[in-house]
Design a protein around this motif. Structure first.
Motif, PDB file in Angstrom:
ATOM      1  N   UNK A  36      73.156   8.725  23.864  1.00 23.45           N
ATOM      2  CA  UNK A  36      74.442   9.146  23.296  1.00 23.45           C
ATOM      3  C   UNK A  36      75.569   8.258  23.831  1.00 23.45           C
ATOM      4  N   UNK A  37      75.437   7.821  25.092  1.00 21.04           N
ATOM      5  CA  UNK A  37      76.422   6.892  25.662  1.00 21.04           C
ATOM      6  C   UNK A  37      76.351   5.562  24.921  1.00 21.04           C
ATOM      7  N   UNK A  38      75.150   5.110  24.601  1.00 16.52           N
ATOM      8  CA  UNK A  38      74.984   3.860  23.837  1.00 16.52           C
ATOM      9  C   UNK A  38      75.643   4.021  22.468  1.00 16.52           C
ATOM     10  N   UNK A  39      75.453   5.175  21.835  1.00 20.40           N
ATOM     11  CA  UNK A  39      76.085   5.445  20.534  1.00 20.40           C
ATOM     12  C   UNK A  39      77.608   5.395  20.674  1.00 20.40           C
ATOM     13  N   UNK A  40      78.129   5.952  21.762  1.00 21.97           N
ATOM     14  CA  UNK A  40      79.572   5.939  22.020  1.00 21.97           C
ATOM     15  C   UNK A  40      80.056   4.493  22.150  1.00 21.97           C
ATOM     16  N   UNK A  41      79.325   3.693  22.917  1.00 23.53           N
ATOM     17  CA  UNK A  41      79.686   2.280  23.112  1.00 23.53           C
ATOM     18  C   UNK A  41      79.665   1.553  21.771  1.00 23.53           C
ATOM     19  N   UNK A  42      78.623   1.813  20.976  1.00 24.62           N
ATOM     20  CA  UNK A  42      78.512   1.158  19.664  1.00 24.62           C
ATOM     21  C   UNK A  42      79.689   1.518  18.768  1.00 24.62           C
ATOM     22  N   UNK A  43      80.154   2.753  18.863  1.00 25.41           N
ATOM     23  CA  UNK A  43      81.262   3.200  18.022  1.00 25.41           C
ATOM     24  C   UNK A  43      82.605   2.643  18.519  1.00 25.41           C
ATOM     25  N   UNK A  44      82.749   2.480  19.824  1.00 25.19           N
ATOM     26  CA  UNK A  44      84.027   2.070  20.389  1.00 25.19           C
ATOM     27  C   UNK A  44      84.210   0.559  20.458  1.00 25.19           C
ATOM     28  N   UNK A  70      87.601  22.619  37.698  1.00 23.39           N
ATOM     29  CA  UNK A  70      87.670  21.152  37.745  1.00 23.39           C
ATOM     30  C   UNK A  70      87.648  20.559  36.333  1.00 23.39           C
ATOM     31  N   UNK A  71      86.774  21.098  35.486  1.00 23.94           N
ATOM     32  CA  UNK A  71      86.665  20.605  34.102  1.00 23.94           C
ATOM     33  C   UNK A  71      87.972  20.885  33.347  1.00 23.94           C
ATOM     34  N   UNK A  72      88.512  22.101  33.499  1.00 27.63           N
ATOM     35  CA  UNK A  72      89.784  22.438  32.840  1.00 27.63           C
ATOM     36  C   UNK A  72      90.896  21.502  33.318  1.00 27.63           C
ATOM     37  N   UNK A  73      90.942  21.246  34.623  1.00 27.70           N
ATOM     38  CA  UNK A  73      91.963  20.342  35.185  1.00 27.70           C
ATOM     39  C   UNK A  73      91.821  18.935  34.613  1.00 27.70           C
ATOM     40  N   UNK A  74      90.582  18.477  34.514  1.00 27.04           N
ATOM     41  CA  UNK A  74      90.324  17.145  33.977  1.00 27.04           C
ATOM     42  C   UNK A  74      90.837  17.025  32.539  1.00 27.04           C
ATOM     43  N   UNK A  75      90.514  18.014  31.713  1.00 29.08           N
ATOM     44  CA  UNK A  75      90.935  18.005  30.308  1.00 29.08           C
ATOM     45  C   UNK A  75      92.461  18.116  30.211  1.00 29.08           C
ATOM     46  N   UNK A  76      93.042  18.898  31.090  1.00 32.04           N
ATOM     47  CA  UNK A  76      94.499  19.067  31.095  1.00 32.04           C
ATOM     48  C   UNK A  76      95.201  17.774  31.534  1.00 32.04           C
ATOM     49  N   UNK A  77      94.661  17.123  32.568  1.00 33.89           N
ATOM     50  CA  UNK A  77      95.273  15.895  33.091  1.00 33.89           C
ATOM     51  C   UNK A  77      94.999  14.667  32.225  1.00 33.89           C
ATOM     52  N   UNK A  78      93.916  14.692  31.469  1.00 30.81           N
ATOM     53  CA  UNK A  78      93.539  13.558  30.614  1.00 30.81           C
ATOM     54  C   UNK A  78      93.368  14.052  29.182  1.00 30.81           C
ATOM     55  N   UNK A  79      94.476  14.291  28.467  1.00 27.91           N
ATOM     56  CA  UNK A  79      94.393  14.876  27.131  1.00 27.91           C
ATOM     57  C   UNK A  79      93.650  14.024  26.093  1.00 27.91           C
ATOM     58  N   UNK A  80      93.441  12.738  26.386  1.00 29.80           N
ATOM     59  CA  UNK A  80      92.756  11.862  25.428  1.00 29.80           C
ATOM     60  C   UNK A  80      91.272  11.687  25.746  1.00 29.80           C
ATOM     61  N   UNK A  81      90.788  12.454  26.720  1.00 28.06           N
ATOM     62  CA  UNK A  81      89.394  12.302  27.149  1.00 28.06           C
ATOM     63  C   UNK A  81      88.433  12.572  25.987  1.00 28.06           C
ATOM     64  N   UNK A  82      87.394  11.744  25.901  1.00 26.78           N
ATOM     65  CA  UNK A  82      86.399  11.861  24.837  1.00 26.78           C
ATOM     66  C   UNK A  82      85.013  12.188  25.378  1.00 26.78           C
ATOM     67  N   UNK A  83      84.721  11.698  26.594  1.00 27.61           N
ATOM     68  CA  UNK A  83      83.384  11.877  27.169  1.00 27.61           C
ATOM     69  C   UNK A  83      83.495  12.209  28.656  1.00 27.61           C
ATOM     70  N   UNK A  84      82.726  13.231  29.064  1.00 30.33           N
ATOM     71  CA  UNK A  84      82.559  13.542  30.483  1.00 30.33           C
ATOM     72  C   UNK A  84      81.071  13.360  30.765  1.00 30.33           C
ATOM     73  N   UNK A  85      80.776  12.510  31.737  1.00 25.86           N
ATOM     74  CA  UNK A  85      79.382  12.250  32.098  1.00 25.86           C
ATOM     75  C   UNK A  85      79.111  12.850  33.471  1.00 25.86           C
ATOM     76  N   UNK A  86      77.950  13.498  33.580  1.00 24.18           N
ATOM     77  CA  UNK A  86      77.521  14.102  34.842  1.00 24.18           C
ATOM     78  C   UNK A  86      76.109  13.647  35.175  1.00 24.18           C
TER      79      UNK A  86
END
Length: 140
Positions: free
Chosen positions: A128-136, A37-53
């Motif tokens: 880390x999500x807050x840091x991501x938001x602050x950066x984006x 599933x993770x490989x498929x996600x990365x393959x289908x969304x090549x610009x992905x930066x964050x996966x949250x679980x």
């Protein structure tokens, strides 16, 4: 991303992965993903930066997947999308209040780390999500 709220694409089943927009950058998997599933996600969304679980699924992620994501420069974060209703919207938007809190604390001259922890605790987000938001987000 500036101007628009940061949005997390919520995926509740492996069947949705193939239907995702290839430009997704931030994805929350609301199911226990297999390595495939993770490989498929990365393959289908090549610009992905964050996966949250969710926390309960983080422990089941294999070391090989963690290493793969690290090599792809994709962050794997623990987190929830509190109160999100998938039947209403595929996306969970980070509340505007989170952005306002960050801006206010920055104006007050608080340190980045202090802002991350305060906002994370108050809004039940991963620091880390807050840091991501602050950066984006364009937060002056």
């Amino acid at each position: 991303m500036g101007g628009k709220n940061t949005r997390i694409r919520v995926v509740s089943s492996r069947e949705e992965i193939s239907k995702l927009n290839p430009n997704e950058r931030l994805v929350h998997l609301a199911f226990r993903p297999s390595n495939k599933d993770i490989f498929s996600l990365v393959e289908n969304c090549p610009r992905i930066e964050v996966i949250q679980l969710p926390r309960s699924y983080m422990a089941t992620v294999s070391k090989s997947i963690e290493m793969f994501l690290e090599m792809q420069r994709i962050q794997l974060l623990e987190g929830e999308v509190w109160g999100h209703r998938k039947d209403i919207n595929d996306y969970y938007s980070i509340p505007t209040s989170v952005i306002e809190d960050i801006k206010e604390m920055k104006t007050e001259g608080k340190a980045t780390e202090e802002i991350q922890h305060a906002v994370a605790k108050e809004n039940r987000l991963n620091p880390v999500m807050v840091a991501y938001i602050m950066a984006k987000e364009t937060i002056a």
